[in-house]
Design an enzyme around this catalytic site. Structure first.
Site, mmCIF file in Angstrom:
data_model
loop_
_atom_site.group_PDB
_atom_site.id
_atom_site.type_symbol
_atom_site.label_atom_id
_atom_site.label_comp_id
_atom_site.label_asym_id
_atom_site.label_seq_id
_atom_site.Cartn_x
_atom_site.Cartn_y
_atom_site.Cartn_z
ATOM 1 N N HIS A 1 -34.311 -2.332 16.924
ATOM 2 C CA HIS A 1 -34.602 -3.265 15.840
ATOM 3 C C HIS A 1 -33.966 -4.633 16.113
ATOM 4 O O HIS A 1 -34.638 -5.672 16.032
ATOM 5 C CB HIS A 1 -34.065 -2.687 14.527
ATOM 6 C CG HIS A 1 -34.300 -3.554 13.331
ATOM 7 N ND1 HIS A 1 -35.339 -3.356 12.454
ATOM 8 C CD2 HIS A 1 -33.619 -4.634 12.848
ATOM 9 C CE1 HIS A 1 -35.298 -4.267 11.499
ATOM 10 N NE2 HIS A 1 -34.252 -5.059 11.712
ATOM 11 N N GLU A 2 -32.683 -4.633 16.452
ATOM 12 C CA GLU A 2 -32.001 -5.908 16.692
ATOM 13 C C GLU A 2 -32.507 -6.581 17.967
ATOM 14 O O GLU A 2 -32.522 -7.818 18.050
ATOM 15 C CB GLU A 2 -30.491 -5.703 16.736
ATOM 16 C CG GLU A 2 -29.891 -5.149 15.443
ATOM 17 C CD GLU A 2 -30.258 -5.934 14.200
ATOM 18 O OE1 GLU A 2 -30.520 -7.149 14.308
ATOM 19 O OE2 GLU A 2 -30.297 -5.326 13.114
ATOM 20 N N HIS B 1 -35.362 -8.801 17.032
ATOM 21 C CA HIS B 1 -34.904 -10.123 16.583
ATOM 22 C C HIS B 1 -34.467 -10.977 17.772
ATOM 23 O O HIS B 1 -34.840 -12.156 17.888
ATOM 24 C CB HIS B 1 -33.715 -9.962 15.640
ATOM 25 C CG HIS B 1 -34.063 -9.496 14.263
ATOM 26 N ND1 HIS B 1 -34.933 -10.165 13.438
ATOM 27 C CD2 HIS B 1 -33.637 -8.417 13.549
ATOM 28 C CE1 HIS B 1 -35.028 -9.535 12.272
ATOM 29 N NE2 HIS B 1 -34.250 -8.462 12.315
ATOM 30 N N GLU C 1 -38.626 -10.541 10.997
ATOM 31 C CA GLU C 1 -38.615 -9.109 10.720
ATOM 32 C C GLU C 1 -39.857 -8.427 11.274
ATOM 33 O O GLU C 1 -39.812 -7.246 11.626
ATOM 34 C CB GLU C 1 -38.492 -8.874 9.217
ATOM 35 C CG GLU C 1 -38.088 -7.463 8.838
ATOM 36 C CD GLU C 1 -36.688 -7.077 9.291
ATOM 37 O OE1 GLU C 1 -36.385 -5.869 9.325
ATOM 38 O OE2 GLU C 1 -35.893 -7.984 9.627
#
Length: 489
Positions: A254-255, A258, A284
């Site tokens: 997830h990170e 980003h 996101e």
């Protein structure tokens, strides 16, 4: 040197200082000594004061008036600088510094309160943070609402009314899907103990597999995983739990989503308004499509299944199909960041409605925990068992990030649209994902979204990438197809 050249030179220095201020936040959440909190609050306040002074420098207005854009890129740069200049000019320097000082202090109080399960010790500072953000919203709101002013910090052009309409369209089908899954019975679950060393090693491998450039980044640990920075220095954090390796792996992926957005922006935009993600909703969309549509896909989890066996030995699951079901298992849980795809947005909608009530003066901070617990029980069918699973679970409100939460669901909607377009353009994608090769998908996202940075407004960014206006339909269709297959619905 033209007025535009002078303005951009000044802006690059401001952007560089903003990156330094961001590094203070990264340090605070990773390696800062516990006793340094009061001094760090003053450092944050000092940097906020310096940045506010630069962002309201009257020369910016003169340069803007005298600048003639040579092309669409320069026109967009000027539009973003003008927007931020107008916004900063409405907020007194005193207020900007006090917000920075108070939220830095509040972060430490929240962390201690969370560790002690002590809501009462957090509420006074939360009341002060909310008071300051309301004051800021009153400076910014114009003809709109306080909450709309907060939303626009994270999603330019957004409004609570439009978001509410979209979320109202999501809720019925999400609840119906969740209820059908509950009736179908549980999916297989991963059980056992998974040593931290193996988790972190495989987590780093996953970060690289999704294109994270470790020469311009690093992975550290934090209570609440996050990504920090842009351009040539983009850092991420993760966390580990010996009983739940998926928490570590998918927090990392997830990170990385980003971070990949920030690392993928055209370097000609470095330290300019275009040199960062255009909004938190679009940001996101990258983290969620990396984590879910790619990282939790049947093809990629087949590859991950093999790597986990090599790392940890037998997993006690009956092959890659059972592993895929375990990765995507829908079950009870209180934590938003650990939620499955089906229920995740219900966690966000809860926060969205509470924030709107706080900013409309319909809810007092003293009643917030009870309101949270009542809403959670109504939405999920079981009670909150302790504050760290309820009001104290997220870092956002301690940092004054009101209006941030709804961009998570907006990002999911955007990710649904991007995934549908990506699959149409890459019909053979699963063959690559089954080899642990995400490059076709991440390359498509880099070309369609990431490299452009802030070149287009958020909604236009998604339209440009997909050829269609964003809507909740593609996300809901994807969820119903995926979980319908897993649960035999």
């Amino acid at each position: 040197m033209t007025a535009y050249d002078d303005l951009m030179a000044f802006q690059r220095e401001t952007e560089a200082l903003a990156q330094v201020a961001g590094r203070l936040g990264w340090d605070q959440e990773t390696v800062m000594p516990r006793g340094a909190g009061p001094q760090r609050a003053e450092e944050h306040a000092a940097m906020a004061g310096i940045l506010h002074a630069r962002r309201t420098d009257p020369r910016i207005g003169d340069w803007l008036a005298a600048s003639v854009p040579a092309d669409a890129v320069a026109e967009r740069q000027l539009a973003l600088i003008r927007r931020d200049f107008d916004r900063a000019a409405r907020v007194p320097a005193r207020l900007a510094s006090e917000i920075a000082r108070t939220t830095s202090t509040a972060h430490g109080i929240w962390a201690e309160a969370r560790a002690r399960e002590d809501v009462a010790s957090f509420l006074p500072i939360l009341e002060r943070v909310l008071q300051l953000r309301r004051e800021e919203a009153d400076c910014l709101r114009g003809e709109g609402s306080r909450y709309d002013a907060m939303l626009n910090d994270y999603e330019d052009g957004a409004s609570a009314a439009r978001m509410g309409e979209m979320f109202d369209g999501l809720r019925p089908r999400l609840v119906a899907l969740r209820d059908a899954i509950r009736q179908a019975g549980p999916a297989p679950a991963l059980e056992g103990t998974f040593p931290e060393e193996g988790q972190l090693k495989l987590s780093t491998e996953l970060a690289k597999a999704f294109g994270y450039d470790m020469t311009r980044g690093r992975i550290d640990r934090a209570v609440h995983p996050f990504s920090s920075g842009s351009g040539l220095d983009v850092r991420i954090t993760t966390r580990s739990d010996p009983l739940d390796p998926f928490n570590c792996f998918y927090s990392t992926i997830h990170e990385v989503g980003h971070a990949a957005y920030e690392q993928g922006i055209d370097e000609t935009h470095l330290l300019t308004p275009l040199g960062q993600g255009v909004s938190m909703g679009v940001h996101e969309s990258q983290s969620r499509i990396y984590e879910n549509q790619l990282g939790r896909s049947r093809a990629f989890t087949g590859w991950l299944y093999g790597r986990m066996i090599e790392t940890f030995g037998d997993l006690g699951l009956d092959g890659p199909d059972a592993f895929f079901a375990a990765v995507n298992r829908v079950g009870e849980g209180h934590i938003r960041t650990e939620s499955d795809e089906v229920q995740y947005n219900l966690h966000v909608l809860l926060r969205f409605d509470l924030e709107r009530a706080l900013f409309a003066d319909d809810l007092r901070v003293g009643d917030l925990e009870a309101a949270w617990n009542d809403r959670f029980a109504a939405d999920f069918g079981y009670p909150v068992d302790r504050p760290s699973h309820g009001l104290l679970q997220d870092v956002h409100w301690s940092e004054g990030l009101f209006g941030y939460f709804p961009t998570y669901t907006l990002g999911n909607v955007y990710a649904g649209c991007l995934h549908a377009a990506l699959r149409a353009d890459l019909p053979d994608l699963d063959a690559a994902l089954a080899r642990g090769d995400t490059a076709p998908a991440t390359g498509w996202l880099r070309e369609k979204v990431q490299r452009h940075g802030g070149l287009r407004p958020p909604r236009e960014t998604i339209v440009h990438a997909t050829g269609a206006a964003p809507s909740e339909g593609p996300l809901l269709d994807y969820l119903e197809a995926k979980f319908g297959a897993i649960y035999g619905l």
